[in-house]
Write an enzyme that holds these catalytic residues in place. Structure first.
Site, short mmCIF file in Angstrom:
data_model
loop_
_atom_site.label_atom_id
_atom_site.label_comp_id
_atom_site.label_asym_id
_atom_site.label_seq_id
_atom_site.Cartn_x
_atom_site.Cartn_y
_atom_site.Cartn_z
N CYS A 170 -0.98 1.37 3.31
CA CYS A 170 -0.73 0.79 2.05
C CYS A 170 -1.98 -0.15 1.57
O CYS A 170 -2.24 0.16 0.38
CB CYS A 170 0.49 -0.18 2.24
SG CYS A 170 2.06 0.73 2.30
N CYS A 212 6.14 -7.74 5.42
CA CYS A 212 5.44 -6.14 5.38
C CYS A 212 6.24 -5.38 6.58
O CYS A 212 6.68 -4.22 6.15
CB CYS A 212 4.01 -6.12 5.53
SG CYS A 212 3.28 -6.88 4.10
C1 HEC Z 1 4.99 0.18 2.47
C2 HEC Z 1 3.60 -0.66 2.36
C3 HEC Z 1 3.12 -1.58 3.08
C4 HEC Z 1 2.71 -1.78 4.44
C5 HEC Z 1 2.94 -0.53 5.30
C6 HEC Z 1 2.18 -3.01 4.73
N1 HEC Z 1 2.21 -3.82 3.70
FE1 HEC Z 1 1.65 -5.76 3.36
N2 HEC Z 1 2.11 -5.74 1.61
C7 HEC Z 1 2.66 -4.85 0.80
C8 HEC Z 1 3.23 -5.25 -0.54
C9 HEC Z 1 3.94 -4.75 -1.37
C10 HEC Z 1 2.56 -6.69 -0.53
C11 HEC Z 1 2.82 -7.59 -1.82
C12 HEC Z 1 1.70 -7.13 -2.71
C13 HEC Z 1 0.39 -7.04 -2.23
O1 HEC Z 1 -0.48 -8.20 -1.93
O2 HEC Z 1 -0.16 -6.16 -1.69
C14 HEC Z 1 1.81 -6.94 0.78
C15 HEC Z 1 1.02 -7.99 1.02
C16 HEC Z 1 0.48 -8.13 2.32
C17 HEC Z 1 -0.34 -9.50 2.40
C18 HEC Z 1 -0.67 -10.45 1.49
C19 HEC Z 1 -1.78 -10.19 0.62
C20 HEC Z 1 -2.00 -11.20 -0.42
O3 HEC Z 1 -3.21 -11.33 -0.97
O4 HEC Z 1 -0.98 -11.94 -0.82
C21 HEC Z 1 -0.88 -9.09 3.69
C22 HEC Z 1 -1.80 -10.04 4.36
C23 HEC Z 1 -0.48 -7.97 4.34
N3 HEC Z 1 0.27 -7.32 3.34
C24 HEC Z 1 -0.70 -7.39 5.59
C25 HEC Z 1 -0.01 -6.41 6.05
C26 HEC Z 1 -0.13 -6.00 7.38
C27 HEC Z 1 -0.89 -6.60 8.77
C28 HEC Z 1 0.74 -4.80 7.52
C29 HEC Z 1 1.02 -4.11 8.92
C30 HEC Z 1 1.56 -4.63 10.03
C31 HEC Z 1 1.21 -4.43 6.19
N4 HEC Z 1 0.64 -5.58 5.22
C32 HEC Z 1 1.92 -3.48 6.13
C33 HEC Z 1 3.12 -3.48 1.14
C34 HEC Z 1 2.88 -2.98 2.65
#
Ligand code: HEC
Ligand code: HEC
Length: 251
Positions: A170, A212
């Site tokens: 992602c 997430c």
């Molecule tokens: C299916 C897609 C997806 C996956 C897989 C995913 N995330 Fe996310 N994540 C998101 C979404 C949607 C958001 C909210 C919008 C954004 O900031 O991307 C988010 C937000 C975040 C944010 C906050 C960013 C900000 O500036 O507010 C972090 C840090 C983060 N994710 C870390 C992780 C980590 C570490 C993992 C693995 C354990 C992970 N994500 C897996 C979709 C995902």
């Protein structure tokens, strides 16, 4: 000639580091760049940023329980949040800022822990982070922190949950694209602890990562679990150079 070769090798090594991080340095962007205009406006104005209430509470708690040893936070805590998570020799582990505050509270101040995600801990963490606002993230990943960093990177790259998705799928391969109602960001930790409209309150980076994992229907490590500190260290290194914006605002 030898000098030239050395410079070329160095340039190559620097390029390799930027490459290894996934996103080239010139393309690193805070999540705020992908947020809607309403959220951007709230974060840009401290009067409109609800997280500033936590900073105020944090300042009061600081005066009560921390200032006696640490003095004025704008001086003693400047730059501290920007180098966390960090290796803590007493814990013999990498701890995030919230964990460090808890350890200081129980170890040095000999008081009961606040508890992860408690309002008091979030307030103190927001207040301490606020002292580093605008400073670039600068964590240490070598020496005793290296093993935690490697585990954190593996966690970031491995697939999780019933949806079988890795963080990197992602946040490295699809940032800028829509996912349901959100725009995927690069997944940087710079805003946390942050006020999320969805939470109607301030939450930690661990809570964001747990959300997430919940989203891909994976098992969630408990708040304060070492896996979370490990991946937070990897995230901080991956965002190295971006300024700390905590406490930020997110959807
Ligand atoms: C299916 C897609 C997806 C996956 C897989 C995913 N995330 Fe996310 N994540 C998101 C979404 C949607 C958001 C909210 C919008 C954004 O900031 O991307 C988010 C937000 C975040 C944010 C906050 C960013 C900000 O500036 O507010 C972090 C840090 C983060 N994710 C870390 C992780 C980590 C570490 C993992 C693995 C354990 C992970 N994500 C897996 C979709 C995902
Ligand atoms: C009794 C004195 C004392 C009190 C009270 C105290 N601290 Fe500390 N704190 C220390 C000492 C000494 C260190 C550094 C040595 C150590 O513990 O590793 C430290 C380290 C820290 C660090 C790590 C700093 C760094 O440079 O990495 C943070 C963050 C911190 N304290 C936050 C707090 C907060 C927040 C409070 C109030 C809840 C608090 N401390 C209360 C004595 C204290």
């Amino acid at each position: 000639m030898l000098r030239l070769v050395t410079c070329a090798t160095l340039a190559f090594a620097v390029a390799a580091i930027a490459q290894e991080r996934g996103i080239p340095l010139s393309e690193l962007k805070s999540g705020i760049a992908y947020a809607g205009a309403d959220v951007r406006a709230m974060q840009a104005d401290d009067e409109a940023n609800p997280a500033m209430l936590w900073v105020q509470r944090g300042e009061a708690l600081w005066r009560e329980g921390c200032a006696a040893c640490h003095g004025e936070a704008p001086a003693s805590m400047r730059g501290v949040a920007a180098r966390y998570p960090a290796y803590d020799a007493n814990a013999q582990a990498v701890v995030d800022l919230d964990g460090r505050i808890e350890r200081c509270r129980t170890g040095n101040a000999k008081a009961a822990p606040f508890g992860r995600e408690s309002e008091s801990l979030l307030a103190l963490s927001a207040y301490v982070s606020y002292q580093s606002r605008g400073l670039p993230l600068q964590v240490t990943i070598d020496g005793p922190a290296r093993a935690a960093f490697d585990r954190g990177e593996a966690f970031y790259r491995q697939r999780h949950g019933q949806m079988n998705l890795a963080c990197t799928q992602c946040h490295d391969r699809n940032y800028g694209k829509r996912l349901y109602t959100e725009t995927l960001s690069q997944g940087h930790p710079t805003a946390f602890p942050a006020y999320r409209l969805e939470w109607q309150g301030v939450g930690s980076l661990s809570r964001r990562i747990r959300a997430c994992l919940f989203g891909v229907r994976a098992q969630m490590p408990a708040p304060g679990a070492p896996e979370l500190a490990d991946v937070e260290l990897y995230l901080a290194w991956r965002a190295q150079g971006l300024p700390l914006e905590a406490p930020g605002v997110r959807r």
